[in-house]
Every structure is written in C-alpha cells, then in structure tokens.
Design a protein around this motif. Structure first.
Motif, short mmCIF file in Angstrom:
data_model
loop_
_atom_site.label_atom_id
_atom_site.label_comp_id
_atom_site.label_asym_id
_atom_site.label_seq_id
_atom_site.Cartn_x
_atom_site.Cartn_y
_atom_site.Cartn_z
N LEU A 20 106.39 -88.71 -53.01
CA LEU A 20 107.04 -87.75 -52.10
C LEU A 20 106.02 -86.86 -51.41
N LEU A 21 105.00 -86.42 -52.15
CA LEU A 21 104.00 -85.52 -51.59
C LEU A 21 103.13 -86.20 -50.54
N ALA A 22 103.14 -87.53 -50.53
CA ALA A 22 102.40 -88.27 -49.51
C ALA A 22 103.19 -88.41 -48.21
N ASP A 23 104.44 -87.97 -48.23
CA ASP A 23 105.32 -88.09 -47.07
C ASP A 23 105.26 -86.80 -46.25
N PRO A 24 104.86 -86.86 -44.98
CA PRO A 24 104.73 -85.63 -44.18
C PRO A 24 106.05 -84.92 -43.91
N THR A 25 107.18 -85.60 -44.12
CA THR A 25 108.47 -84.95 -43.90
C THR A 25 108.90 -84.09 -45.09
N ILE A 26 108.18 -84.20 -46.20
CA ILE A 26 108.51 -83.42 -47.39
C ILE A 26 107.68 -82.15 -47.40
N GLU A 27 108.35 -81.02 -47.31
CA GLU A 27 107.67 -79.72 -47.26
C GLU A 27 107.25 -79.26 -48.65
N GLN A 28 108.10 -79.49 -49.65
CA GLN A 28 107.81 -79.01 -51.00
C GLN A 28 108.50 -79.91 -52.02
N VAL A 29 107.80 -80.12 -53.14
CA VAL A 29 108.38 -80.84 -54.28
C VAL A 29 108.38 -79.91 -55.48
N ARG A 30 109.54 -79.75 -56.07
CA ARG A 30 109.68 -78.96 -57.29
C ARG A 30 110.05 -79.88 -58.44
N VAL A 31 109.67 -79.46 -59.63
CA VAL A 31 109.99 -80.23 -60.83
C VAL A 31 110.60 -79.30 -61.86
N ILE A 32 111.67 -79.75 -62.52
CA ILE A 32 112.16 -79.10 -63.71
C ILE A 32 112.11 -80.11 -64.84
N ASP A 33 111.44 -79.74 -65.93
CA ASP A 33 111.23 -80.66 -67.06
C ASP A 33 110.93 -79.82 -68.28
N ASP A 34 111.60 -80.11 -69.39
CA ASP A 34 111.35 -79.34 -70.62
C ASP A 34 110.24 -79.94 -71.47
N LEU A 35 109.63 -81.02 -70.97
CA LEU A 35 108.50 -81.68 -71.64
C LEU A 35 108.87 -82.25 -73.01
N SER A 36 110.15 -82.51 -73.23
CA SER A 36 110.56 -83.14 -74.48
C SER A 36 110.14 -84.60 -74.53
N THR A 37 110.09 -85.24 -73.37
CA THR A 37 109.58 -86.61 -73.29
C THR A 37 108.54 -86.77 -72.19
N GLY A 38 108.42 -85.80 -71.31
CA GLY A 38 107.42 -85.85 -70.24
C GLY A 38 106.14 -85.14 -70.65
N PHE A 39 105.14 -85.18 -69.77
CA PHE A 39 103.83 -84.62 -70.05
C PHE A 39 103.34 -83.83 -68.85
N ALA A 40 102.94 -82.57 -69.08
CA ALA A 40 102.49 -81.72 -67.98
C ALA A 40 101.30 -82.33 -67.26
N GLU A 41 100.44 -83.05 -68.00
CA GLU A 41 99.25 -83.63 -67.36
C GLU A 41 99.60 -84.71 -66.34
N ASN A 42 100.82 -85.27 -66.43
CA ASN A 42 101.24 -86.24 -65.42
C ASN A 42 101.30 -85.62 -64.03
N LEU A 43 101.45 -84.29 -63.97
CA LEU A 43 101.57 -83.59 -62.69
C LEU A 43 100.29 -82.89 -62.28
N SER A 44 99.24 -83.05 -63.07
CA SER A 44 97.99 -82.35 -62.83
C SER A 44 97.43 -82.69 -61.45
N GLY A 45 97.17 -81.65 -60.67
CA GLY A 45 96.56 -81.82 -59.37
C GLY A 45 97.49 -82.24 -58.25
N LEU A 46 98.78 -82.40 -58.54
CA LEU A 46 99.71 -82.88 -57.51
C LEU A 46 100.21 -81.77 -56.60
N GLY A 47 100.19 -80.54 -57.06
CA GLY A 47 100.65 -79.45 -56.21
C GLY A 47 102.15 -79.26 -56.17
N VAL A 48 102.84 -79.64 -57.24
CA VAL A 48 104.27 -79.40 -57.30
C VAL A 48 104.53 -77.99 -57.84
#
Length: 311
Positions: A20-48
């Motif tokens: 999504l962040l590679a798409d110029p029509t997307i102004e902002q990407v937000r994430v909601i995640d409690d990290l129960s199965t996800g990992f914060a490092e997966n988003l490292s450097g993405l700018g969400v």
C-alpha cells in the motif's frame, strides 16, 4: 486515501502495508495489532502509524480508524487446532472482533471494508473445485468464526449499505510467514525444517492437497480492491491449483537442491482433506491478475527463510 490495516503486524498484513505504501494514491497507512501473533519488527522502517491494541478494544479501534477511507480487516486468531483447544478465544477475536471493525467502519462514515475469510468455511463439503455458491459445512470453530466474519459483512452491506468485499483465503504462504510455533502453517514449517536439515513433519499420508497462494499475489489483490473500491460477496482468493503435500515437498527439494527426510504423524482433527478454488468470481472482479507460480513462490520463501535463519 487513508487505510487502516487490522492485524497489520502479521504475515499478510505487513506485506500488505508495504504494498500500500508503494501506491501514490495512498496518503497514510495505519495499523492496529495487539502483537499476540504479529511482530512489531515486521513494520520496521515502513512508516505506518502503529496502534498497539486489540480490535476488541473499541476505543482503540475507534481512534485507529478515525478519518480512514478504507479498512482491510486481517486481524484474527488463526489455526484450526488452536480453535479446537480454545473455541471461545477464537470466537472473540474473529467473530466479535469483526463486528467491532464493521461498527467502526460505520462510525467513520461507511468506510470501505475488505475482509479476510477462509477456504475452511467449505469444510466437509467434498465438491471440487470450491465455488462461492456451495453449501458451507465448517468442521472447526475457526471455520465457523470465518463464516461469521463474512456473513456479518454481508449483513452490514444489506442493512447499512456498507461497502464490503470478503475474501476466502486459500493457504497463503511466502516471506514473513514464520515457523517455530505449534500453530504454524504447512509451508513455513516444511521450508524451515528443510533449510535446517531436520525431518519435515507430515500430518497423515501427505496425499491431502491445497490451493497454495503466494502472499505477493494476495496483497496485490487486496491493494487493488482498496484503491479501486471493489465490492461484492464472498470471493475465493486463489487460482484453482491443487498440490499435494508430497508434491510440495518435491518442490522444496528442488528449491534447496537436496533431498529431505519426512516424518509422518497422525492426521489432525478438523483438517479438510482437499481444497481447490473455483476462481471465476475473482477473475471477474480482477481480470488482469497474474498470480505468482508455486515454484517461484516456494523459491522466494526458501530464500527468505535462509536469510532469516542465516543458513
């Protein structure tokens, strides 16, 4: 366009955020995640914009979704075995969580909602390929919650005119999908074992088959659905392939350049023996789709796993 991705720190979610962040029509990407199965490092450097919270926290979900034009709802507790062990936790996250997301979409002015359902909803119905007009016969609490996910979405579309598109995912795989836990999916488990040189654990005789779909293809579809504001009923997100676990192992052997050892284990309760999508509805909505072949996707997954394990 501002987009909220629930479960965005997970395997599919983090790949989607990058797309999504590679798409110029997307102004902002937000994430909601409690990290129960996800990992914060997966988003490292993405700018969400990251909100560490559960979708069961209505206040946090409201803050994360404020001002958003679209929501991609991927947050869930996956795994058939986990749902059998703890059906209430799976229900809360997947069914109640979806209801919260749909309510949040209404509160921000009927944001477009793209949702993740699952091929598991077809369950005991033996007909192949699986088409969206088939009778769903779930075989696990997880499958029931995914059927609830898409049916809640369709009810909201009917009653509140909410723009929605539920996708039935079929065995998504690829980079960022981790092994090393009891509920891991089959491809990361197999690739991890093959790269480390330990036996591949096969539940049952290995003849069971799946319609594997590369994560890069999946996120392309999701991103297009968001930017083009595609709506519709439950839609298979797979391409009609059918690969047995034994054939998958042969592809992994080709990818790593050596043979592997296999350890057969008892079949798992609730597992569907065969899965294959009818993709005619998907092709109608996204006629220019060009899916990544399984051989190419397996090679990319092996490369990512080798880098991750530093083998």
């Amino acid at each position: 366009m501002k987009v909220l991705v629930t479960g965005g720190a997970g395997f599919i979610g983090s790949n989607l955020c990058e797309r999504l962040l590679a798409d110029p029509t997307i102004e902002q990407v937000r994430v909601i995640d409690d990290l129960s199965t996800g990992f914060a490092e997966n988003l490292s450097g993405l700018g969400v914009e990251f909100h560490e919270a559960s979708i069961l926290d209505v206040g946090a979900l409201e803050r994360a979704s404020s001002g958003c034009d679209a929501i991609v709802h991927l947050a869930a507790l996956g795994s058939v075995p986990r749902s059998i062990e703890n059906p209430m936790a799976t229900h809360d996250a997947n069914a109640t969580g979806t209801l919260n997301v749909l309510q949040a979409a209404r509160r921000v002015g009927n944001a477009h909602v793209v949702l993740a359902s699952s091929s598991s909803v077809y369950g005991a119905n033996p007909r192949l390929p699986k088409s969206e007009d088939m009778l769903c016969q779930p075989m696990s609490p997880y499958a029931v919650t995914k059927l609830a996910t898409e049916q809640y979405a369709m009810a909201f579309a009917k009653v509140y005119d909410l723009p929605v598109l539920p996708f039935r995912f079929f065995n998504v795989y690829g980079p960022k999908q981790r092994a090393g836990h009891v509920y891991a999916a089959v491809i990361p488990v197999f690739v991890d074992a093959a790269v480390r040189g330990v036996p591949l654990p096969v539940n049952g005789d290995g003849q069971q088959s799946r319609d594997f779909t590369y994560v890069g293809t999946v996120v392309d579809v999701l991103a297009t659905a968001v930017t083009a504001q595609v709506t519709g009923g439950p839609t298979n997100l797979a391409f009609g392939s059918r690969t047995s676990l034994l054939d998958l192992i042969a592809l992994i052997e080709q990818g790593i350049g050596r043979s592997v050892e296999v350890e057969h284990r008892p079949a798992r309760t609730g597992d569907v023996p065969h899965s294959q999508a009818d993709n005619s509805v998907l092709r109608g909505l996204f006629p220019s789709l060009d899916p990544v072949p399984l051989e190419e996707g397996v090679r990319a997954t092996i490369a990512w796993m080798e880098q991750t394990l530093q083998v």
